[in-house]
Design a protein around this motif. Structure first.
Motif, PDB file in Angstrom:
ATOM      1  N   ALA A 130       0.817  -1.215   0.000  1.00 35.05           N
ATOM      2  CA  ALA A 130       0.000   0.000   0.000  1.00 35.05           C
ATOM      3  C   ALA A 130       0.849   1.262   0.000  1.00 35.05           C
ATOM      4  CB  ALA A 130      -0.929   0.003   1.215  1.00 35.05           C
ATOM      5  N   ILE A 131       2.171   1.117   0.112  1.00 36.26           N
ATOM      6  CA  ILE A 131       3.044   2.291   0.161  1.00 36.26           C
ATOM      7  C   ILE A 131       4.131   2.178  -0.904  1.00 36.26           C
ATOM      8  CG2 ILE A 131       2.545   2.735   2.591  1.00 36.26           C
ATOM      9  CD1 ILE A 131       5.180   1.453   3.358  1.00 36.26           C
ATOM     10  N   GLY A 132       4.954   3.227  -1.018  1.00 37.02           N
ATOM     11  CA  GLY A 132       6.000   3.228  -2.027  1.00 37.02           C
ATOM     12  C   GLY A 132       5.443   3.483  -3.418  1.00 37.02           C
ATOM     13  N   ALA A 133       6.230   3.170  -4.434  1.00 37.96           N
ATOM     14  CA  ALA A 133       5.824   3.400  -5.825  1.00 37.96           C
ATOM     15  C   ALA A 133       4.561   2.622  -6.173  1.00 37.96           C
ATOM     16  CB  ALA A 133       6.966   3.015  -6.766  1.00 37.96           C
ATOM     17  N   ILE A 134       4.511   1.358  -5.751  1.00 34.79           N
ATOM     18  CA  ILE A 134       3.320   0.541  -6.004  1.00 34.79           C
ATOM     19  C   ILE A 134       2.116   1.130  -5.283  1.00 34.79           C
ATOM     20  CG2 ILE A 134       2.239  -1.698  -5.554  1.00 34.79           C
ATOM     21  CD1 ILE A 134       4.145  -1.894  -7.832  1.00 34.79           C
ATOM     22  N   GLY A 135       2.310   1.546  -4.048  1.00 27.84           N
ATOM     23  CA  GLY A 135       1.208   2.126  -3.281  1.00 27.84           C
ATOM     24  C   GLY A 135       0.635   3.370  -3.935  1.00 27.84           C
ATOM     25  N   ILE A 136       1.506   4.215  -4.475  1.00 30.34           N
ATOM     26  CA  ILE A 136       1.050   5.415  -5.179  1.00 30.34           C
ATOM     27  C   ILE A 136       0.196   5.024  -6.381  1.00 30.34           C
ATOM     28  CG2 ILE A 136       1.806   7.390  -6.562  1.00 30.34           C
ATOM     29  CD1 ILE A 136       4.288   7.531  -4.708  1.00 30.34           C
ATOM     30  N   ALA A 137       0.689   4.062  -7.157  1.00 24.43           N
ATOM     31  CA  ALA A 137      -0.052   3.614  -8.340  1.00 24.43           C
ATOM     32  C   ALA A 137      -1.415   3.047  -7.951  1.00 24.43           C
ATOM     33  CB  ALA A 137       0.762   2.564  -9.096  1.00 24.43           C
ATOM     34  N   GLU A 179      -4.265  10.317   5.450  1.00 23.01           N
ATOM     35  CA  GLU A 179      -5.243   9.624   6.287  1.00 23.01           C
ATOM     36  C   GLU A 179      -4.901   8.153   6.515  1.00 23.01           C
ATOM     37  OE1 GLU A 179      -8.930  12.511   4.811  1.00 23.01           O
ATOM     38  OE2 GLU A 179      -8.811  10.437   4.103  1.00 23.01           O
ATOM     39  N   LYS A 180      -4.036   7.593   5.652  1.00 23.80           N
ATOM     40  CA  LYS A 180      -3.658   6.188   5.819  1.00 23.80           C
ATOM     41  C   LYS A 180      -2.195   5.908   5.489  1.00 23.80           C
ATOM     42  CE  LYS A 180      -4.486   1.493   4.084  1.00 23.80           C
ATOM     43  NZ  LYS A 180      -5.272   0.625   3.167  1.00 23.80           N
ATOM     44  N   LEU A 181      -1.777   6.212   4.265  1.00 18.44           N
ATOM     45  CA  LEU A 181      -0.491   5.715   3.774  1.00 18.44           C
ATOM     46  C   LEU A 181       0.701   6.179   4.603  1.00 18.44           C
ATOM     47  CD1 LEU A 181      -0.988   5.933  -0.098  1.00 18.44           C
ATOM     48  CD2 LEU A 181      -1.827   4.246   1.543  1.00 18.44           C
ATOM     49  N   PHE A 182       0.707   7.448   5.008  1.00 20.10           N
ATOM     50  CA  PHE A 182       1.820   7.953   5.809  1.00 20.10           C
ATOM     51  C   PHE A 182       1.822   7.381   7.231  1.00 20.10           C
ATOM     52  CE2 PHE A 182       2.186  12.041   3.099  1.00 20.10           C
ATOM     53  CZ  PHE A 182       3.125  11.442   2.279  1.00 20.10           C
ATOM     54  N   GLU A 198      10.775   1.614   5.377  1.00 17.74           N
ATOM     55  CA  GLU A 198      11.505   2.882   5.411  1.00 17.74           C
ATOM     56  C   GLU A 198      11.650   3.502   4.022  1.00 17.74           C
ATOM     57  OE1 GLU A 198      12.542   4.778   7.831  1.00 17.74           O
ATOM     58  OE2 GLU A 198      12.039   3.463   9.516  1.00 17.74           O
ATOM     59  N   GLY A 199      12.190   2.746   3.086  1.00 16.09           N
ATOM     60  CA  GLY A 199      12.422   3.277   1.750  1.00 16.09           C
ATOM     61  C   GLY A 199      11.133   3.611   1.022  1.00 16.09           C
ATOM     62  N   ARG A 200      10.128   2.779   1.194  1.00 22.81           N
ATOM     63  CA  ARG A 200       8.847   3.024   0.527  1.00 22.81           C
ATOM     64  C   ARG A 200       8.178   4.280   1.076  1.00 22.81           C
ATOM     65  NH1 ARG A 200       6.145  -2.416  -1.649  1.00 22.81           N
ATOM     66  NH2 ARG A 200       8.019  -3.679  -1.909  1.00 22.81           N
ATOM     67  N   HIS A 201       8.271   4.466   2.379  1.00 20.41           N
ATOM     68  CA  HIS A 201       7.691   5.662   2.996  1.00 20.41           C
ATOM     69  C   HIS A 201       8.389   6.922   2.478  1.00 20.41           C
ATOM     70  CE1 HIS A 201       5.705   7.962   6.232  1.00 20.41           C
ATOM     71  NE2 HIS A 201       6.825   8.660   6.244  1.00 20.41           N
ATOM     72  N   GLN A 202       9.699   6.896   2.424  1.00 21.61           N
ATOM     73  CA  GLN A 202      10.446   8.062   1.957  1.00 21.61           C
ATOM     74  C   GLN A 202      10.091   8.397   0.513  1.00 21.61           C
ATOM     75  OE1 GLN A 202      12.570  10.073   3.897  1.00 21.61           O
ATOM     76  NE2 GLN A 202      12.174  11.366   2.098  1.00 21.61           N
ATOM     77  N   TYR A 203       9.895   7.377  -0.302  1.00 28.41           N
ATOM     78  CA  TYR A 203       9.531   7.594  -1.702  1.00 28.41           C
ATOM     79  C   TYR A 203       8.215   8.357  -1.794  1.00 28.41           C
ATOM     80  CZ  TYR A 203       9.001   6.594  -6.687  1.00 28.41           C
ATOM     81  OH  TYR A 203       8.857   6.713  -8.052  1.00 28.41           O
ATOM     82  N   MET A 204       7.255   8.005  -0.950  1.00 24.83           N
ATOM     83  CA  MET A 204       5.963   8.704  -0.962  1.00 24.83           C
ATOM     84  C   MET A 204       6.108  10.146  -0.507  1.00 24.83           C
ATOM     85  SD  MET A 204       3.081   6.014   0.371  1.00 24.83           S
ATOM     86  CE  MET A 204       3.723   6.001   2.051  1.00 24.83           C
TER      87      MET A 204
END
Length: 219
Positions: A130-137, A179-182, A198-204
């Motif tokens: 649900a996070i990172g590049a995939i999560g954004i998509a 509201e959720k992802l962060f 960690e890395g996925r969060h920073q990407y977002m």
């Protein structure tokens, strides 16, 4: 892993692929595939039961309630019926059922009724997807599916206090980050999940900074 377990996993993979053939793009077979592979990776690091983890990962979104009029019983029922048909051990079925019932984000609004290492592993894998590049998509795919606006600076993110408020939200897609992802990085259960988040969060975070600059015509 025993030959019988490998056969059951193969049959489960086929069942899930067929069931989710026309699913929304963020909750389709490929979401299941990614969660499955992440869960297996985490399970090996955390010494969890690989068979239970893989079954739960494969079946966790077999009937996501938000695509079935809010029916939270359909998914566990379909999963249970399938596993019974496969003659899976009763205790394994009960464990998988409990994982499916307790891993969703909206369960954070309720008092925890069940916990196990295997639940923590599959939940971490699902949250990582649900996070990172995939999560954004996935987030924008679902927002488009529901015809939510991308962003409206006049509609501020909310801190949802109840499951109903969260599930009924029709806020712009960007609000979902706040509201959720962060929030998910701090909700990881396992040491391995925390590291991967960690890395996925920073990407977002970097993405949102860029988004806001482009929105205001700064870049």
């Amino acid at each position: 892993m025993q030959v019988q377990e490998e056969s059951i996993l193969s049959s489960t993979e086929k069942f899930v692929k067929e069931t989710l053939n026309n699913a929304e793009g963020g909750h389709d077979w490929w979401h299941i595939y990614r969660v499955w592979k992440l869960a297996l990776r985490i399970a090996k690091e955390e010494n969890a039961n690989l068979f239970v983890v893989q079954l739960a990962a494969l079946l966790h979104d077999i009937a996501d309630s938000k695509f079935h009029d809010g029916d939270e019983e359909l998914g566990p029922r379909l999963a249970g019926n399938f596993l019974n048909k496969m003659q899976v051990d009763t205790q394994v079925i009960k464990h998988v059922d409990a994982i499916i019932r307790n891993m969703s984000f909206h369960k954070t609004f309720e008092k925890k009724k069940f916990n196990s290492l295997e639940l923590q592993v599959v939940q971490d894998a699902d949250r990582l997807d649900a996070i990172g590049a995939i999560g954004i998509a996935r987030t924008f795919n679902y927002g488009g599916h529901k015809n939510f606006p991308i962003y409206d600076p006049h509609i501020k993110p909310e801190t949802h206090q109840t499951k109903e408020a969260y599930k009924n939200s029709k806020a712009p897609t960007i609000n979902h980050f706040y509201e959720k992802l962060f929030l998910l990085k701090e909700m990881m259960n396992t040491p391995t999940g925390k590291i991967l988040a960690e890395g996925r969060h920073q990407y977002m975070e970097d993405y949102i900074v860029r988004f806001m600059k482009e929105w205001d015509g700064e870049v």
